[in-house]
Design an enzyme around this catalytic site. Structure first.
Site, PDB file in Angstrom:
ATOM      1  N   HIS A   1       0.850  -1.194   0.000  1.00  0.00           N
ATOM      2  CA  HIS A   1       0.000   0.000   0.000  1.00  0.00           C
ATOM      3  C   HIS A   1       0.884   1.241   0.000  1.00  0.00           C
ATOM      4  O   HIS A   1       1.971   1.223   0.574  1.00  0.00           O
ATOM      5  CB  HIS A   1      -0.911   0.012   1.246  1.00  0.00           C
ATOM      6  CG  HIS A   1      -2.050   0.971   1.130  1.00  0.00           C
ATOM      7  ND1 HIS A   1      -1.936   2.287   1.509  1.00  0.00           N
ATOM      8  CD2 HIS A   1      -3.295   0.812   0.645  1.00  0.00           C
ATOM      9  CE1 HIS A   1      -3.092   2.891   1.273  1.00  0.00           C
ATOM     10  NE2 HIS A   1      -3.932   2.022   0.739  1.00  0.00           N
TER      11      HIS A   1
ATOM     12  N   GLU B   1      -7.990  -4.639  -0.703  1.00  0.00           N
ATOM     13  CA  GLU B   1      -8.532  -5.319  -1.878  1.00  0.00           C
ATOM     14  C   GLU B   1      -8.436  -6.840  -1.759  1.00  0.00           C
ATOM     15  O   GLU B   1      -9.180  -7.563  -2.411  1.00  0.00           O
ATOM     16  CB  GLU B   1      -7.833  -4.795  -3.129  1.00  0.00           C
ATOM     17  CG  GLU B   1      -7.907  -3.269  -3.135  1.00  0.00           C
ATOM     18  CD  GLU B   1      -7.977  -2.633  -4.476  1.00  0.00           C
ATOM     19  OE1 GLU B   1      -7.636  -3.301  -5.453  1.00  0.00           O
ATOM     20  OE2 GLU B   1      -8.367  -1.470  -4.542  1.00  0.00           O
TER      21      GLU B   1
HETATM   22  C1  COA Z   1      -0.290  -0.737  -3.834  1.00  0.00           C
HETATM   23  C2  COA Z   1       1.028  -0.457  -4.529  1.00  0.00           C
HETATM   24  C3  COA Z   1       0.727   0.151  -5.925  1.00  0.00           C
HETATM   25  C4  COA Z   1       1.811   0.556  -3.676  1.00  0.00           C
HETATM   26  O1  COA Z   1       2.876   0.945  -4.449  1.00  0.00           O
HETATM   27  P1  COA Z   1       4.035   1.944  -4.032  1.00  0.00           P
HETATM   28  O2  COA Z   1       3.769   2.637  -2.746  1.00  0.00           O
HETATM   29  O3  COA Z   1       4.262   2.803  -5.198  1.00  0.00           O
HETATM   30  O4  COA Z   1       5.205   0.919  -3.764  1.00  0.00           O
HETATM   31  P2  COA Z   1       6.393   0.662  -4.729  1.00  0.00           P
HETATM   32  O5  COA Z   1       5.885   0.408  -6.100  1.00  0.00           O
HETATM   33  O6  COA Z   1       7.368   1.786  -4.543  1.00  0.00           O
HETATM   34  O7  COA Z   1       6.992  -0.694  -4.135  1.00  0.00           O
HETATM   35  C5  COA Z   1       8.135  -0.780  -3.280  1.00  0.00           C
HETATM   36  C6  COA Z   1       8.829  -2.102  -3.543  1.00  0.00           C
HETATM   37  O8  COA Z   1       7.985  -3.165  -3.112  1.00  0.00           O
HETATM   38  C7  COA Z   1       7.672  -4.031  -4.204  1.00  0.00           C
HETATM   39  N1  COA Z   1       6.263  -4.364  -4.113  1.00  0.00           N
HETATM   40  C8  COA Z   1       5.248  -3.545  -3.733  1.00  0.00           C
HETATM   41  N2  COA Z   1       4.085  -4.193  -3.735  1.00  0.00           N
HETATM   42  C9  COA Z   1       4.356  -5.458  -4.126  1.00  0.00           C
HETATM   43  C10 COA Z   1       3.554  -6.593  -4.341  1.00  0.00           C
HETATM   44  N3  COA Z   1       2.236  -6.550  -4.138  1.00  0.00           N
HETATM   45  N4  COA Z   1       4.152  -7.717  -4.757  1.00  0.00           N
HETATM   46  C11 COA Z   1       5.490  -7.761  -4.949  1.00  0.00           C
HETATM   47  N5  COA Z   1       6.294  -6.712  -4.757  1.00  0.00           N
HETATM   48  C12 COA Z   1       5.745  -5.574  -4.364  1.00  0.00           C
HETATM   49  C13 COA Z   1       7.934  -3.222  -5.450  1.00  0.00           C
HETATM   50  O9  COA Z   1       8.244  -4.059  -6.549  1.00  0.00           O
HETATM   51  C14 COA Z   1       9.104  -2.362  -5.033  1.00  0.00           C
HETATM   52  O10 COA Z   1      10.265  -3.144  -5.110  1.00  0.00           O
HETATM   53  P3  COA Z   1      11.678  -2.498  -5.606  1.00  0.00           P
HETATM   54  O11 COA Z   1      11.964  -1.407  -4.602  1.00  0.00           O
HETATM   55  O12 COA Z   1      12.608  -3.652  -5.549  1.00  0.00           O
HETATM   56  O13 COA Z   1      11.406  -1.955  -6.976  1.00  0.00           O
HETATM   57  C15 COA Z   1       1.871  -1.757  -4.656  1.00  0.00           C
HETATM   58  O14 COA Z   1       2.137  -2.278  -3.385  1.00  0.00           O
HETATM   59  C16 COA Z   1       1.192  -2.783  -5.566  1.00  0.00           C
HETATM   60  O15 COA Z   1       1.362  -2.728  -6.786  1.00  0.00           O
HETATM   61  N6  COA Z   1       0.429  -3.749  -4.963  1.00  0.00           N
HETATM   62  C17 COA Z   1      -0.261  -4.750  -5.753  1.00  0.00           C
HETATM   63  C18 COA Z   1      -1.547  -4.173  -6.335  1.00  0.00           C
HETATM   64  C19 COA Z   1      -2.593  -3.879  -5.280  1.00  0.00           C
HETATM   65  O16 COA Z   1      -2.842  -4.690  -4.386  1.00  0.00           O
HETATM   66  N7  COA Z   1      -3.237  -2.710  -5.397  1.00  0.00           N
HETATM   67  C20 COA Z   1      -4.292  -2.298  -4.487  1.00  0.00           C
HETATM   68  C21 COA Z   1      -3.820  -1.231  -3.543  1.00  0.00           C
HETATM   69  S1  COA Z   1      -5.035  -0.786  -2.348  1.00  0.00           S
END
Ligand code: COA
Length: 358
Positions: free
Chosen positions: A246, A302
């Site tokens: 998140h 979610e």
């Molecule tokens: C929710 C989300 C978009 C938050 O993203 P964010 O704050 O931008 O986090 P980041 O994209 O900077 O992720 C940080 C690290 O964790 C990893 N990561 C984050 N969520 C992950 C997941 N669900 N599965 C695997 N790796 C994940 C990223 O690949 C990143 O790794 P890196 O630093 O080696 O590149 C992200 O966690 C995600 O894509 N989750 C899956 C989709 C989801 O459940 N969405 C609903 C959200 S309510």
């Protein structure tokens, strides 16, 4: 000028009395009420009153809100042809909501919000069922939507579970669709335009789009003992585990806990799916903690939204639209708040294009 903050993380763009998200403690406060307590006792109509009118309703007020919700469902039913022919429920919702006018929603903010929320649910049901959609009835809002969607009688446990879901997701700080609604309201535009724009923001897969893929993942895993190998293979392939991580929470999303409890309460066939989901969650959290020791990646709202909506017999294609049926309450409250302190939202951009040549 300072460097561009492309995701506006940490930028405070408004003062709000509506909800507070504490990402470190994993706490969500909705208008002075902790989510866990509110979700135990409130219906969607109650949460709407709390956000839009500032207090929980008494019995008489709750009945008035239910009547306004019904009026909204009737309005949508009269205009149900507006939902047909669109490729997705969110497209249909955006197009049909745009046909409404502020005048037909009435002048009082809570009545407006309730009629709008009622219309949202009516339009979603119309898109889903087409010509076989039953007419709305004078029964509580959650019950009527489930009855019309599934074409059968609804148990009180099922209606309670949908209420819990809707209360849980009605507002969540300055998320992208809420910000969109506030930007539109800040120009002096009308409520229907603000929520239509917000639907557009919510349609994007980065905002509320994970529950469908969570179910696809559970289908692919199949059984709890296959969870470790599945998660390992996904991560090795560089794919994200849906329903984990998140932008704000650094602990388990408090909404995940509330919805997990609601699925447990529903019982029946949902319980088997719950055991599988818990096994996948545990394994994904373990493997993600190994890979990212400095960044807690825990289950988000979610993950269990997927289970709850599935247990209610709702098709995956409707998940985002069913979410919108609740979040519209938050959007209306934010539009009212924005209007009370009118100030055009107009940030700046740093120009990085070519200098003039002449
Ligand atoms: C929710 C989300 C978009 C938050 O993203 P964010 O704050 O931008 O986090 P980041 O994209 O900077 O992720 C940080 C690290 O964790 C990893 N990561 C984050 N969520 C992950 C997941 N669900 N599965 C695997 N790796 C994940 C990223 O690949 C990143 O790794 P890196 O630093 O080696 O590149 C992200 O966690 C995600 O894509 N989750 C899956 C989709 C989801 O459940 N969405 C609903 C959200 S309510």
């Amino acid at each position: 000028m300072t460097a561009a903050a492309s995701g506006l993380e940490g930028v405070v763009v408004a003062e709000t009395r509506l909800s507070h998200v504490d990402g470190k403690l994993g706490e969500l406060v909705i208008a002075g009420h902790r989510l866990q307590r509110l979700a135990e006792r409130a219906t969607f109509a109650d949460a709407l009153a709390l956000l839009v009118a500032g207090e929980l309703p008494d019995i008489g007020q709750r009945q008035r809100i239910e009547s306004w919700l019904l009026e909204g469902r009737i309005l949508a039913h009269e205009r149900r042809s507006a939902t047909q022919g669109y490729p997705s429920a969110m497209d249909a919702l955006r197009a049909s909501v745009a046909t409404l006018t502020e005048t037909e929603l009435g002048a009082e903010p809570l009545a407006q919000a309730a009629r709008l929320a009622g219309a949202f649910a009516g339009f979603v049901a119309s898109w889903a069922r087409g010509p076989s959609l039953p007419a709305p009835e004078r029964v509580p809002h959650a019950e009527d939507l489930l009855r019309r969607l599934n074409g059968r009688a609804v148990s009180s446990a099922e209606a309670a579970a949908l209420n819990t879901y809707w209360v849980t997701v009605i507002d969540h700080g300055m998320n992208a669709s809420t910000f969109t609604a506030r930007v539109i309201a800040s120009t002096g535009s009308d409520l229907v335009s603000a929520v239509t724009g917000a639907i557009g923001a919510l349609k994007g897969p980065l905002h509320g789009g994970a529950p469908g893929p969570v179910l696809d993942m559970l289908d692919a895993v199949g059984s709890a003992e296959r969870a470790p190998a599945y998660v390992a293979a996904e991560l090795a392939a560089g794919r994200r585990i849906m329903g984990l991580g998140h932008r704000v929470y650094r602990v388990r999303d408090p909404r995940a806990e509330v919805l997990e409890g609601a699925v447990q309460k529903l019982g029946g066939s949902a319980v088997g799916r719950l055991a599988l989901a818990r096994a996948v969650e545990k394994e994904a959290e373990r493997q993600l903690a190994d890979r990212h020791p400095d960044r807690a990646l825990r289950a988000n709202v979610e993950f269990y939204t997927a289970l709850l909506l599935e247990a209610l017999g709702i098709d995956r294609a409707l998940f985002s639209a069913i979410f919108a049926c609740s979040r519209v309450g938050g959007w209306c409250a934010h539009v009212a708040e924005q209007r009370a302190f009118p100030r055009l939202i107009r940030p700046a951009a740093r120009y990085v294009g070519p200098a003039p040549q002449d």
